[in-house]
Design a protein around this motif. Structure first.
Motif, PDB file in Angstrom:
ATOM      1  N   LYS A   2      20.551 -67.066 100.093  1.00 52.67           N
ATOM      2  CA  LYS A   2      19.760 -65.875 100.411  1.00 52.67           C
ATOM      3  C   LYS A   2      18.963 -65.458  99.174  1.00 52.67           C
ATOM      4  O   LYS A   2      19.510 -65.406  98.076  1.00 52.67           O
ATOM      5  CB  LYS A   2      20.661 -64.711 100.838  1.00 52.67           C
ATOM      6  N   VAL A   3      17.697 -65.148  99.362  1.00 59.43           N
ATOM      7  CA  VAL A   3      16.844 -64.674  98.273  1.00 59.43           C
ATOM      8  C   VAL A   3      16.220 -63.356  98.696  1.00 59.43           C
ATOM      9  O   VAL A   3      15.665 -63.245  99.800  1.00 59.43           O
ATOM     10  CB  VAL A   3      15.739 -65.691  97.931  1.00 59.43           C
ATOM     11  N   THR A   4      16.299 -62.359  97.824  1.00 57.18           N
ATOM     12  CA  THR A   4      15.690 -61.060  98.088  1.00 57.18           C
ATOM     13  C   THR A   4      14.740 -60.723  96.950  1.00 57.18           C
ATOM     14  O   THR A   4      15.113 -60.787  95.782  1.00 57.18           O
ATOM     15  CB  THR A   4      16.744 -59.950  98.201  1.00 57.18           C
ATOM     16  N   CYS A   5      13.515 -60.359  97.296  1.00 52.81           N
ATOM     17  CA  CYS A   5      12.560 -59.876  96.301  1.00 52.81           C
ATOM     18  C   CYS A   5      12.726 -58.373  96.165  1.00 52.81           C
ATOM     19  O   CYS A   5      12.384 -57.624  97.090  1.00 52.81           O
ATOM     20  CB  CYS A   5      11.131 -60.223  96.724  1.00 52.81           C
ATOM     21  N   ILE A   6      13.253 -57.932  95.044  1.00 52.10           N
ATOM     22  CA  ILE A   6      13.363 -56.495  94.774  1.00 52.10           C
ATOM     23  C   ILE A   6      11.983 -55.957  94.386  1.00 52.10           C
ATOM     24  O   ILE A   6      11.572 -54.888  94.836  1.00 52.10           O
ATOM     25  CB  ILE A   6      14.366 -56.211  93.643  1.00 52.10           C
ATOM     26  N   GLY A   7      11.266 -56.701  93.554  1.00 51.31           N
ATOM     27  CA  GLY A   7       9.927 -56.287  93.134  1.00 51.31           C
ATOM     28  C   GLY A   7       9.169 -57.464  92.557  1.00 51.31           C
ATOM     29  O   GLY A   7       9.758 -58.429  92.060  1.00 51.31           O
ATOM     30  N   THR A   8       7.848 -57.393  92.633  1.00 49.27           N
ATOM     31  CA  THR A   8       7.007 -58.448  92.099  1.00 49.27           C
ATOM     32  C   THR A   8       5.692 -57.846  91.620  1.00 49.27           C
ATOM     33  O   THR A   8       5.187 -56.902  92.219  1.00 49.27           O
ATOM     34  CB  THR A   8       6.739 -59.541  93.155  1.00 49.27           C
ATOM     35  N   GLY A   9       5.167 -58.381  90.525  1.00 48.86           N
ATOM     36  CA  GLY A   9       3.893 -57.890  90.009  1.00 48.86           C
ATOM     37  C   GLY A   9       4.058 -57.071  88.746  1.00 48.86           C
ATOM     38  O   GLY A   9       5.153 -56.912  88.210  1.00 48.86           O
ATOM     39  N   SER A  10       2.937 -56.514  88.293  1.00 52.03           N
ATOM     40  CA  SER A  10       2.940 -55.782  87.024  1.00 52.03           C
ATOM     41  C   SER A  10       3.765 -54.506  87.074  1.00 52.03           C
ATOM     42  O   SER A  10       4.135 -53.962  86.035  1.00 52.03           O
ATOM     43  CB  SER A  10       1.500 -55.458  86.615  1.00 52.03           C
ATOM     44  N   PHE A 234       4.368 -66.120  99.772  1.00 52.96           N
ATOM     45  CA  PHE A 234       4.105 -65.121  98.751  1.00 52.96           C
ATOM     46  C   PHE A 234       5.109 -63.977  98.876  1.00 52.96           C
ATOM     47  O   PHE A 234       5.327 -63.439  99.958  1.00 52.96           O
ATOM     48  CB  PHE A 234       2.675 -64.586  98.882  1.00 52.96           C
ATOM     49  N   ALA A 235       5.713 -63.619  97.743  1.00 48.00           N
ATOM     50  CA  ALA A 235       6.726 -62.564  97.726  1.00 48.00           C
ATOM     51  C   ALA A 235       6.088 -61.188  97.810  1.00 48.00           C
ATOM     52  O   ALA A 235       5.024 -60.936  97.240  1.00 48.00           O
ATOM     53  CB  ALA A 235       7.556 -62.664  96.461  1.00 48.00           C
ATOM     54  N   LYS A 236       6.762 -60.314  98.518  1.00 46.19           N
ATOM     55  CA  LYS A 236       6.439 -58.887  98.555  1.00 46.19           C
ATOM     56  C   LYS A 236       7.747 -58.121  98.398  1.00 46.19           C
ATOM     57  O   LYS A 236       8.814 -58.596  98.823  1.00 46.19           O
ATOM     58  CB  LYS A 236       5.772 -58.500  99.885  1.00 46.19           C
ATOM     59  N   PRO A 237       7.717 -56.938  97.781  1.00 46.50           N
ATOM     60  CA  PRO A 237       8.960 -56.181  97.604  1.00 46.50           C
ATOM     61  C   PRO A 237       9.678 -55.956  98.928  1.00 46.50           C
ATOM     62  O   PRO A 237       9.082 -55.597  99.935  1.00 46.50           O
ATOM     63  CB  PRO A 237       8.472 -54.853  97.001  1.00 46.50           C
TER      64      PRO A 237
END
Length: 246
Positions: A2-10, A234-237
């Protein structure tokens, strides 16, 4: 896995990866603890592997450690740059997961930071490669077999070149990002991922620049393989993935 994107970007980068057996590990600590807890993921006694000291990757490392009981792992120079108060060894991870298997290996990258690293983690037989800020594709050890790849794809070349012509400030940004110690283009991300496409279950691209990444340019770029485009996401929070549903 399982992979979770907590946040991505600047504004902040953080990913959580968990095996089918429940062993969990974080990569980077650029998001506030509340954002993690809102997703229903625990923090206490979980390892956070921090790539480097820049705020969008490490801003909350000290708070996560001191107030929430996270275990922060990073290079010695990153540890000093972040002014952390505790340092844990690989032995500490084995103590916390005595009946499970977790090993995380650092891979040197080139970036304008004290001592930046990418990470390759083996988690209960599943493997993930995490590459954040890097001025060029890192030299990867032989024999890697990642089931999932989480790779920075910060800009598309044409869009950034067009923006560089608009002002001195944009020219400066372009030069810094593409200097060889800045960030990876989506073409360079594809260069990292392509050797693993045949067996990787997940390819996640993150850290896209709001001004320098053009999704249409990416889709039309003949230098990026159709196989890569078919598999990359593409990852999104807040996004979550299961490489093998369970």
């Amino acid at each position: 896995m399982k992979v979770t994107c907590i946040g991505t970007g600047s504004s902040g980068n953080c990913f959580y990866v968990e095996s089918e057996l429940g062993t969990g590990v974080y990569f980077d600590a650029g998001c506030p603890p509340e954002k993690i807890l809102d997703l229903g993921i625990s923090i206490a006694n979980k390892p956070f592997h921090v790539t480097h000291e820049h705020g969008d990757h490490a801003k909350y490392a000290l708070e996560l450690q001191d107030k929430y009981g996270a275990i922060i792992h990073c290079s010695d120079l990153t540890f000093e740059a972040l002014n952390l108060c505790k340092k844990y060894s690989a032995r500490r991870l084995r103590d916390f997961y005595p009946k499970k298997s977790l090993s995380v290996h650092g891979i040197k990258v080139i970036h304008n930071a004290a001592d930046p690293y990418a990470f390759y983690a083996e988690i209960d037989g599943e493997c993930v490669l995490y590459v954040a800020d890097s001025g060029q594709p890192p030299e990867l050890p032989e024999g890697l077999t990642p089931d999932a790849l989480i790779v920075e794809a910060n800009y598309t070349p044409k869009r950034m070149a067009e923006n560089a012509e608009k002002s001195d400030s944009m020219l400066y940004v372009s030069g810094r990002v593409s200097s060889g110690v800045g960030h990876l283009s989506v073409r360079e991300a594809a260069e990292i991922v392509d050797p693993f496409l045949d067996y990787a279950d997940l390819v996640i691209l993150f850290h896209q620049s709001e001004s320098n990444f053009d999704y249409t340019e990416y889709q039309n770029d003949p230098q990026i393989s159709s196989a890569f485009k078919a598999k990359a996401q593409f990852a999104k929070p807040g996004m979550m993935w299961n490489s093998i549903p369970f």
